[in-house]
Every structure is written in C-alpha cells, then in structure tokens.
Motif scaffolding. Structure first.
Motif, mmCIF file in Angstrom:
data_model
loop_
_atom_site.group_PDB
_atom_site.id
_atom_site.type_symbol
_atom_site.label_atom_id
_atom_site.label_comp_id
_atom_site.label_asym_id
_atom_site.label_seq_id
_atom_site.Cartn_x
_atom_site.Cartn_y
_atom_site.Cartn_z
ATOM 1 N N ASP A 1 4.336 16.784 -14.584
ATOM 2 C CA ASP A 1 3.382 17.299 -15.557
ATOM 3 C C ASP A 1 3.466 16.467 -16.886
ATOM 4 O O ASP A 1 2.593 16.761 -17.728
ATOM 5 N N ALA A 2 4.361 15.475 -16.952
ATOM 6 C CA ALA A 2 4.340 14.751 -18.330
ATOM 7 C C ALA A 2 3.191 13.838 -18.385
ATOM 8 O O ALA A 2 3.011 13.399 -19.630
ATOM 9 N N VAL A 3 2.667 13.421 -17.229
ATOM 10 C CA VAL A 3 1.663 12.512 -17.255
ATOM 11 C C VAL A 3 0.344 12.981 -17.725
ATOM 12 O O VAL A 3 -0.037 14.110 -17.577
ATOM 13 N N ALA A 4 -0.474 12.377 -18.356
ATOM 14 C CA ALA A 4 -1.747 12.774 -19.001
ATOM 15 C C ALA A 4 -2.656 13.539 -18.007
ATOM 16 O O ALA A 4 -2.783 12.597 -16.854
ATOM 17 N N GLY A 5 -3.416 14.533 -18.320
ATOM 18 C CA GLY A 5 -4.043 14.966 -17.417
ATOM 19 C C GLY A 5 -5.160 14.291 -16.786
ATOM 20 O O GLY A 5 -5.342 14.297 -15.647
ATOM 21 N N ILE A 6 -5.769 13.285 -17.516
ATOM 22 C CA ILE A 6 -6.965 12.628 -17.043
ATOM 23 C C ILE A 6 -6.432 11.616 -15.749
ATOM 24 O O ILE A 6 -6.792 11.364 -14.974
ATOM 25 N N ILE A 7 -4.778 11.108 -16.028
ATOM 26 C CA ILE A 7 -4.398 10.050 -15.137
ATOM 27 C C ILE A 7 -3.994 11.046 -13.751
ATOM 28 O O ILE A 7 -4.295 10.574 -12.681
ATOM 29 N N ARG A 8 -3.448 12.362 -13.951
ATOM 30 C CA ARG A 8 -2.930 12.988 -12.826
ATOM 31 C C ARG A 8 -4.114 13.249 -12.165
ATOM 32 O O ARG A 8 -4.139 13.309 -11.018
ATOM 33 N N GLY A 9 -5.401 13.633 -12.761
ATOM 34 C CA GLY A 9 -6.416 14.279 -12.088
ATOM 35 C C GLY A 9 -7.074 12.735 -11.099
ATOM 36 O O GLY A 9 -7.338 12.884 -10.055
ATOM 37 N N ARG A 10 -7.022 11.720 -11.826
ATOM 38 C CA ARG A 10 -7.563 10.496 -11.202
ATOM 39 C C ARG A 10 -6.607 10.316 -9.945
ATOM 40 O O ARG A 10 -7.079 9.701 -8.872
ATOM 41 N N ALA A 11 -5.169 10.048 -10.129
ATOM 42 C CA ALA A 11 -4.326 9.927 -8.916
ATOM 43 C C ALA A 11 -4.619 10.845 -7.897
ATOM 44 O O ALA A 11 -4.712 10.353 -6.727
ATOM 45 N N THR A 12 -4.596 11.962 -8.096
ATOM 46 C CA THR A 12 -4.923 13.178 -7.141
ATOM 47 C C THR A 12 -6.302 12.669 -6.208
ATOM 48 O O THR A 12 -6.455 12.738 -5.050
ATOM 49 N N ARG A 13 -7.318 12.196 -6.964
ATOM 50 C CA ARG A 13 -8.421 11.781 -6.652
ATOM 51 C C ARG A 13 -8.591 10.724 -5.664
ATOM 52 O O ARG A 13 -8.905 10.541 -4.426
ATOM 53 N N LEU A 14 -7.874 9.776 -5.955
ATOM 54 C CA LEU A 14 -7.577 8.458 -5.150
ATOM 55 C C LEU A 14 -7.030 8.801 -4.069
ATOM 56 O O LEU A 14 -7.241 7.968 -2.886
ATOM 57 N N LEU A 15 -5.906 9.696 -3.983
ATOM 58 C CA LEU A 15 -5.125 9.894 -2.580
ATOM 59 C C LEU A 15 -6.295 10.764 -1.839
ATOM 60 O O LEU A 15 -5.891 10.382 -0.536
ATOM 61 N N LEU A 16 -6.709 11.763 -2.223
ATOM 62 C CA LEU A 16 -7.767 12.366 -1.529
ATOM 63 C C LEU A 16 -8.685 11.396 -0.777
ATOM 64 O O LEU A 16 -8.883 11.613 0.271
ATOM 65 N N ARG B 1 0.867 -1.177 0.028
ATOM 66 C CA ARG B 1 -0.036 0.106 -0.105
ATOM 67 C C ARG B 1 0.820 1.316 -0.070
ATOM 68 O O ARG B 1 0.660 2.212 -0.629
ATOM 69 N N GLY B 2 1.836 1.191 0.897
ATOM 70 C CA GLY B 2 2.816 2.450 0.799
ATOM 71 C C GLY B 2 3.445 2.559 -0.380
ATOM 72 O O GLY B 2 3.446 3.748 -1.102
ATOM 73 N N ARG B 3 3.817 1.385 -1.168
ATOM 74 C CA ARG B 3 4.436 1.709 -2.544
ATOM 75 C C ARG B 3 3.614 2.342 -3.513
ATOM 76 O O ARG B 3 3.968 3.078 -4.479
ATOM 77 N N TRP B 4 2.400 1.707 -3.442
ATOM 78 C CA TRP B 4 1.393 2.190 -4.291
ATOM 79 C C TRP B 4 1.018 3.705 -4.176
ATOM 80 O O TRP B 4 0.880 4.351 -4.961
ATOM 81 N N ASP B 5 0.777 4.184 -2.770
ATOM 82 C CA ASP B 5 0.712 5.503 -2.397
ATOM 83 C C ASP B 5 1.846 6.365 -3.161
ATOM 84 O O ASP B 5 1.558 7.560 -3.702
ATOM 85 N N ALA B 6 2.948 5.997 -3.204
ATOM 86 C CA ALA B 6 4.187 6.702 -3.698
ATOM 87 C C ALA B 6 3.974 6.820 -5.368
ATOM 88 O O ALA B 6 4.248 7.865 -5.899
ATOM 89 N N VAL B 7 3.723 5.739 -5.910
ATOM 90 C CA VAL B 7 3.262 5.738 -7.166
ATOM 91 C C VAL B 7 2.209 6.660 -7.733
ATOM 92 O O VAL B 7 2.354 7.705 -8.455
ATOM 93 N N LEU B 8 1.287 6.756 -6.861
ATOM 94 C CA LEU B 8 0.076 7.962 -7.124
ATOM 95 C C LEU B 8 0.517 9.340 -6.807
ATOM 96 O O LEU B 8 0.253 10.111 -7.496
ATOM 97 N N HIS B 9 1.335 9.615 -5.928
ATOM 98 C CA HIS B 9 2.076 10.664 -5.899
ATOM 99 C C HIS B 9 2.917 11.289 -6.823
ATOM 100 O O HIS B 9 2.652 12.543 -7.229
ATOM 101 N N GLU C 1 -6.555 18.223 2.062
ATOM 102 C CA GLU C 1 -7.196 18.959 1.065
ATOM 103 C C GLU C 1 -6.567 20.088 0.640
ATOM 104 O O GLU C 1 -6.918 20.637 -0.512
ATOM 105 N N ASP C 2 -5.794 20.721 1.517
ATOM 106 C CA ASP C 2 -5.107 22.036 0.790
ATOM 107 C C ASP C 2 -4.053 21.743 -0.217
ATOM 108 O O ASP C 2 -4.070 22.233 -1.403
ATOM 109 N N GLU C 3 -3.596 20.323 0.016
ATOM 110 C CA GLU C 3 -2.486 20.052 -1.485
ATOM 111 C C GLU C 3 -3.369 19.681 -2.593
ATOM 112 O O GLU C 3 -2.916 19.943 -3.604
ATOM 113 N N ALA C 4 -4.654 18.820 -2.452
ATOM 114 C CA ALA C 4 -5.433 18.667 -3.317
ATOM 115 C C ALA C 4 -5.736 20.025 -4.219
ATOM 116 O O ALA C 4 -5.884 19.963 -5.473
#
Length: 800
Positions: A640-655, A626-634, A662-665
C-alpha cells in the motif's frame, strides 16, 4: 599638388556610369538573376583586363576550380579556423549569383580574377566563438551582414511599392540590361553605355542612401571597404584602369570615395588574425532561402534559377514545370490548365501594373487553375520548385580535410550519395553492404555529424532491421572539419572520441549509452575503455533511478552485439549486476514519492521490465533473473505504501506476462478502488493499470469484470472530489483509439451483464467482438503465429 593630395582628390573608381574607361564598379544584389545578367552584359561590353570579386582573398587559389566540369553550383566557399573548425563562414554562390557569373566569365576569357574582401583570417578572428548547438547556425554566417537599413526596402517605398521583392523583380529581374522587359532573355552584345547604365543608376541611389543613413549600422563595413579600396589600388597599378569590381551595391559609394592609402591602412591596423583553411563545398537551394550567406537570403531560389536559365517565355516554361511536378504526384493537369494558368498570370500582372508576371502572379494562377484553390498541392510547388532541392557538386581536386576525404570514399563505396532532399533508408543488417552503411551512419552520429537519424522501421521491429532518415545539410562540412581533430578516418575518429567521452563521463546512463553507440558503430578498440568506465561507474552509483536508466541501454547493446557478432560477455556481466541491484533497491525507492517522481519511476519500471525480457530470454518461468523480477513486481503490486500509478503498472505487467491470475488482478483492483482509498490515489492506480499505449482499453473491452469495477468506482466518487481526479482520468482514456472509446461507451451504457447470463443474451455483441473464445478459430490461427514468431510447429500426436 602633393602625392597624398592627388590620392585624396582622385576617385577610386567609376560607378559604371557610361562607356568611359574604368575601373567599373558593378554593384549587385547577391543571388539576383537580374544582377547576374546585367553583370554578364557589362563584362562582355567593357572587356576588363581584370575582375575583382567580393570574397576572401585566401580563396584566390580555389578560383580555377570553378571552371572544372565537375563543379556544379550551388556551391560555397568554406573558411574555417585551423585550430577551431567550428569558427567558420560560408560564401555561397548559385548559378544565378552575379559573383559566380563574373568568375566564370573571367575564367572562360583568361582574364585574371581575384577576391578583394577582408581576408577570412581577420573576419574569422573578429567573430565571437560560439559553443553548443548554435555552432552550426553561426557557421552559416559570413561577414557580409545586411545593413540595419535595408536599401532595397527604402528604394521600393520611395517608388511607391509596399513589397521590396516585387519592386526588385519589376525594376531588375524582369528587365534586360538594355532596360526592356524580356523576362530573362540571355544578354546579348551591345553598346558599353547601355550595358553599364543600370549600375550607374543603382550607384547613384546607393550614394543617396548612404548620405542619409551613413554606414547603415554596420561599423565593420568601414574596415572591409578600406581593404577593398587598397586591393583596387593594387589592381589598377598592375592592370591599369580596365578593372571591373563586382560587389554588393551598398559598397559602391564607399569604393568610389576619395580616400588616402594611409587612411585606409590605419583602419586595418591591429586587426586580429587566425590561421585559416578554405575549400569549396556543395550548397543547396534550401540554404540559399535562409537569411544567411552574404546576408542576402532569398525566398525563392528555385524561381530565381528558372528566371536566369529560361532563354525565353519564362512564364510558359515555369507553368510547364509546375504541371510536370503535379502530374508526377498523380494530379490531373492538362495542357489546357497550363494555357489558362499562363493567361491568368499575365492578366493579373496587367491588372497590378507590372511589366511581367512575377512569382506572386504565377503562384496565384497555379493555385486557382492547377490546384483548384487548395494550398495543399501548392505547398509542394513551393517546396520542390519555388525553393528547390538542388544540391551542388564539388570536384575531387578541391582541398578537404583527411576525414572528409575518407567520408567521401565511404559514401561512394557504399553507394550512399549525399542528397539535399530528405529520404528514408531501410537496412537489412544481414547484408554486408547494409551493415557497413549502418556502421558508417552510427559512427557519424557519434562524431556529431548528423547526416542520418534513426527512425522506427515500418516493416519490422527485429534487430536485423534499421531505418534511417537521411538529409545532407551544408553545415555538416563544418561538423566534419571539427571532427577531424579526432582522426583522419571515420573509424579512428569515432574510436578516439568514444574513448575520450568514456573517460570524461560522470553519469552512469551516459556511459551505458556510449557503450550502446560503440556496439552499433562497431568500435572494438573503444569498447574496452568504455567497459572499464562502465564497470567503475556502476560499482559507485547506488541510485536506483540511475541504475534503471542505464539497464535498458545495456540490454539493447547485448542484442545489437549479438546481431553484429560482437563479444559482449563483459557487458552481460555488468548488466546482470545492475539488474540484481535494481531488484534489491527498487521496492524501497517506490515509497514516499510525489506525483512527478512516481510518474518518472513508473516509466523506469517499464523500461527495466523490457530490459529483463531481453537479458533473461532463455530462463524457465519463475527462475533466474526473471523470477526475481516477478517477485519484485508482486511486492510493488501488493504494498500500500507504493505510489498508486506504480502499483497499477506492476499489476498490469504481471497480468500481461501470465504471472498473475485474472481473479487476483480483479482483487487488487477492487482494493485499489475501494471506498477507503482517496480518489486521487485510485485514479493514479487506474492510470498505471490501463493508461498509456499499453492496450488497457482493449483489456477493459474484453474483461467486463474489470470495466465494471472501474465504472462502479467512478460513479461512487463524491462530486466535490470528482474535479480533482478528472485530469488523471482524461489523460488515461484520451490515449485510447476512438473505436476503443466508442466500444467502452456502449458497454457502459448497456450496463453490467446479470449473474449467470452471457453478453449475447442481454444484447448483441459490440464492436465486432464475439460472446466468447472460439477454440476452433483460435486453433486455426496458431500455426500462422508460430511461423511468424519462428517457433517450431506443435508436434502432432500419433493416432492410437
């Protein structure tokens, strides 16, 4: 005159033109209740010494089963090639089929009865083999194919009718053998001439049609008719002229034609042949309504069955059936409704010049009187009564492949009766009977016998619950026969097929899906073979997308294995290895993607996230897998090079997991929606963050800071670029429920809350939401949530 000349000059039979001696050629319409009544009357009047039926001669040994008390139509003769069970044909018969009536009459009166059509060994050999999902549809066909020229339509048009079904009802179905309109009265004993006259008239009409149109576009008919003529000659030598032949009316002129035995044999010379097996199988009215089976599918088998069974007053009895059905569905239908519907149907028949109210008149009357003009309840009448849901029964003494017998035993042991109507079955896997039912259904799915389809359970999403949608279709008997090559029992057949598929599979996702099936079906002997194939494919596959596709099935398999007390240690090792490789390879794979590739990978990221939740349930936050996967999502959220739809989904999953403040999101959203970001990329980020069924709408409702960021970005998109991002935005927000969209609109209309103010200072709360968290009410809910989630109650601190 020579013998050959005599054979050529002698007619093969008489088309039932009068009381003279036979043979009698009784031309019928397959699955016609009027034809069935007429055949019964003709047989009672003529008292033939033998009865010949259009059908495969290999089925002669099965004919005595028709008299078995456990045989209940609709049923069908199933013939399939021994070496290729998928090459099969059905000959269906209902209680109102003329062939069935003739068979039963012959058996009841100890009269020899035989099938005289082209043998299935030849007809199946002449069929082209079919591969793929079309096999089941192909198996429904029999060699009797409706001629390209529809004789019923031609006769109806000649009589001035625009609807051949209506003409047939008026001329045949609503008339007794004596020619009077009795609406389905049981035929009585009468003069042979009266009973046989209708067949003579029909034969004369068919003869005229064949003179005009030839064989009707079906060259194989000539071969079949040659074989039937040979069989008729053989029967006449054995029984004399007192032979009755029940066949499709189209064939009557050909059977009465003057031909030589040598000419008929020449037509049959060199026909291909395959080894076949035959048996009786249950059939359904719904399948009779399809254009298959004697090439004479009928639109209203339930209605025809009623016409055949009704001793008198068929319209009154039909309306009573309809009223009972609608009352069972809680619709108010009184006796007065029935009386008025009957009167209206009879009036419509008189206005339309019909001898008796037919299906059209009764349906119109039901719609107007009992359904108040609505087609919604009328659709129920069509489905339940006009078509019907009858499923026939076959006695245990009927031949069957060993696999079918094992399946039948399992169905009885588990009290899972095959039914033609669709029904849902909820299973609790903690109960032994339900667990055994689940294993059987999963094994059958592995064998491509699609009796049941899993559906999302209504009451629970836990692994101890399963829901199935069951419906038994007649062609599943062919599927069972095909699966018989794998074994003689459902367990051994499913095990053998799973092991074979594991060896042959090349894609990692296919092997992981197979491993999941083996656990669901509880196939312990197949699992080692599948696990070896899984380990080999996983070691060789380096594509992150393939690994991401494979991991969710493995995670689900571990859950199912736990529920079924199956040893899944080897499976857990493979799953952990795949997860580690995904964590390493996913960030580089998320760069340089086109929109379609980014959307596909977004779905894979979500699936992997859910799988890791299942694989690492006991780990402390921030540790282990779980910790390694959280690091991947971060990494994905911040790169910035990651596609926007994936960056948005990774942010939402972490949130959602509480791994991101919430401030970081809000900061990441602000960066993604900054003026320097292309509008299309920003819209993709929004879709990833709040799109789909992830509850993003409620997130925006409760966090007006995020809603304000989206609103500010949207109002700042240049007009010339707005049309480019509109499709993405529409796709994102159209997935929200109407109430959520309405609440968001209200919040946007009222504008942002001033700094330091509260929403209740600016305006009343919207949509039932309070101004903030109420700790006292939240604390009151917590014990209930702990009980629902199976968590222990929070310890109460002792008072000091």
């Amino acid at each position: 005159m020579s013998g050959a000349a005599e054979a050529a000059a002698a007619p093969q039979g008489r088309a039932a033109t009068g009381p003279a001696a036979g043979p009698w050629l009784l031309g019928v319409r397959h699955h016609g209740p009027g034809s069935a009544r007429a055949v019964l009357a003709a047989l009672r009047a003529a008292r033939p010494a033998a009865v010949l039926i259009e059908g495969p001669p290999e089925g002669d040994a099965l004919l005595p089963l028709a008299a078995d008390p456990h045989m209940r139509p609709p049923v069908a003769l199933l013939a399939h090639a021994v070496d290729d069970p998928g090459r099969a044909s059905f000959w269906p018969m209902a209680a109102f089929s003329p062939e069935w009536v003739a068979i039963r009459w012959a058996l009841d009166h100890d009269v020899p009865v035989r099938f005289v059509d082209l043998p299935a060994a030849h007809s199946l050999a002449l069929k082209e083999p079919v591969e793929g999902p079309e096999r089941a549809e192909e198996a429904e066909e029999v060699e009797e194919v409706t001629p390209v020229v529809d004789p019923i339509r031609v006769l109806a048009e000649t009589a001035g009718y625009d609807d051949p079904e209506r003409w047939w009802e008026d001329v045949v179905e609503h008339r007794s053998p004596s020619g009077e309109t009795d609406g389905g009265a049981t035929p009585s004993e009468g003069a042979p001439g009266d009973a046989l006259a209708p067949f003579g008239a029909l034969a004369e009409a068919m003869g005229a049609l064949r003179e005009a149109y030839g064989d009707g576009g079906q060259p194989r008919d000539a071969v079949r008719e040659a074989y039937m003529r040979i069989q008729l000659r053989t029967a006449r030598k054995e029984f004399g002229d007192g032979v009755a032949v029940v066949c499709g009316a189209w064939h009557v002129p050909a059977l009465a034609a003057r031909t030589t035995l040598a000419a008929d044999r020449a037509l049959l010379k060199g026909l291909p042949k395959v080894k076949t097996d035959l048996t009786w199988v249950p059939w359904t009215h719904r399948r009779l309504a399809r254009r298959s089976g004697y090439g004479a599918g009928i639109d209203s088998p339930g209605w025809y069955g009623h016409l055949f069974e009704a001793a008198d007053r068929p319209i009154e009895r039909w309306m009573t059936k309809v009223a009972g059905l609608l009352r069972g569905e809680d619709r108010f239908v009184s006796t007065a409704h029935v009386i008025e519907a009957v009167r209206l149907a009879e009036t419509l028949a008189a206005l339309r010049g019909r001898p008796l109210a037919g299906l059209g008149e009764t349906t119109d009357a039901v719609r107007a009187v009992m359904c108040e003009g609505s087609d919604v309840p009328l659709a129920l009448v069509r489905d339940r009564l006009i078509v019907g849901e009858s499923l026939g029964e076959v006695p245990d003494t009927a031949p069957a492949v060993p696999l079918q017998r094992d399946l039948t035993r399992s169905q009885r042991t588990l009290r899972l009766k095959p039914e033609a109507s669709e029904r849902e079955l909820d299973l609790d896997l903690r109960k032994e009977t339900d667990a055994a039912r689940s294993r059987l259904l999963h094994r059958l799915r592995l064998l491509d016998v699609g009796w049941g389809d899993p559906v999302a359970g209504r009451g629970s999403t836990g692994t101890f619950r399963e829901s199935w949608r069951l419906r038994w279709e007649p062609e599943l008997h062919v599927r069972v026969a095909e699966a018989g090559v794998w074994g003689t029992t459902v367990l051994t057949a499913a095990t053998a097929k799973a092991a074979s598929q594991a060896v042959a599979a090349t894609a990692l996702a296919d092997v992981t899906a197979l491993a999941e099936h083996c656990l669901l079906a509880e196939l312990p002997d197949a699992l080692p073979v599948v696990m070896k194939a899984l380990a080999d494919r996983a070691a060789l596959d380096s594509d992150v997308g393939h690994l991401a596709d494979a991991l969710p099935a493995l995670a689900r398999s571990l859950r199912y294995g736990d529920v079924r007390s199956t040893d899944t240690a080897a499976l857990a090792e493979v799953a952990a290895g795949l997860a580690e490789r995904i964590c390493v390879g996913l960030p580089p794979a998320c760069t340089g993607l086109d929109p379609d590739g980014a959307e596909a990978l977004r779905g894979q990221v979500e699936a992997v996230h859910g799988a890791i939740d299942l694989l690492d349930t006991g780990a402390e936050p921030g540790t282990g897998l779980r910790g390694r996967w959280d690091a991947v999502l971060h990494k994905l959220a911040a790169r910035d090079a990651v596609a926007g739809i994936i960056r948005g989904r990774a942010t939402r999953l972490l949130l959602d997991e509480g791994r991101l403040a919430e401030d970081e999101a809000a900061r990441l959203m602000g960066l993604a929606l900054s003026p320097g970001t292309p509008p299309a990329d920003a819209a993709a980020w929004i879709e990833g963050f709040v799109g789909g069924a992830s509850g993003g709408g409620m997130l925006l409702v409760h966090d007006e800071r995020l809603l304000g960021l989206v609103d500010a970005w949207l109002t700042g998109v240049p007009a010339d670029l707005f049309t480019d991002v509109l499709p993405l935005l529409r796709r994102t927000f159209s997935a929200y429920e109407s109430g959520v969209r309405r609440t968001l609109g209200e919040l946007v209309r009222r504008g942002p809350v001033p700094e330091g103010a509260r929403r209740d200072d600016a305006a009343p709360a919207t949509g039932g939401f309070g101004p903030g968290l109420d700790p006292a009410r939240a604390d009151a809910v917590e014990p209930v949530l702990r009980l629902l989630l199976g968590r222990p109650p929070e310890p109460v601190e002792a008072a000091v």
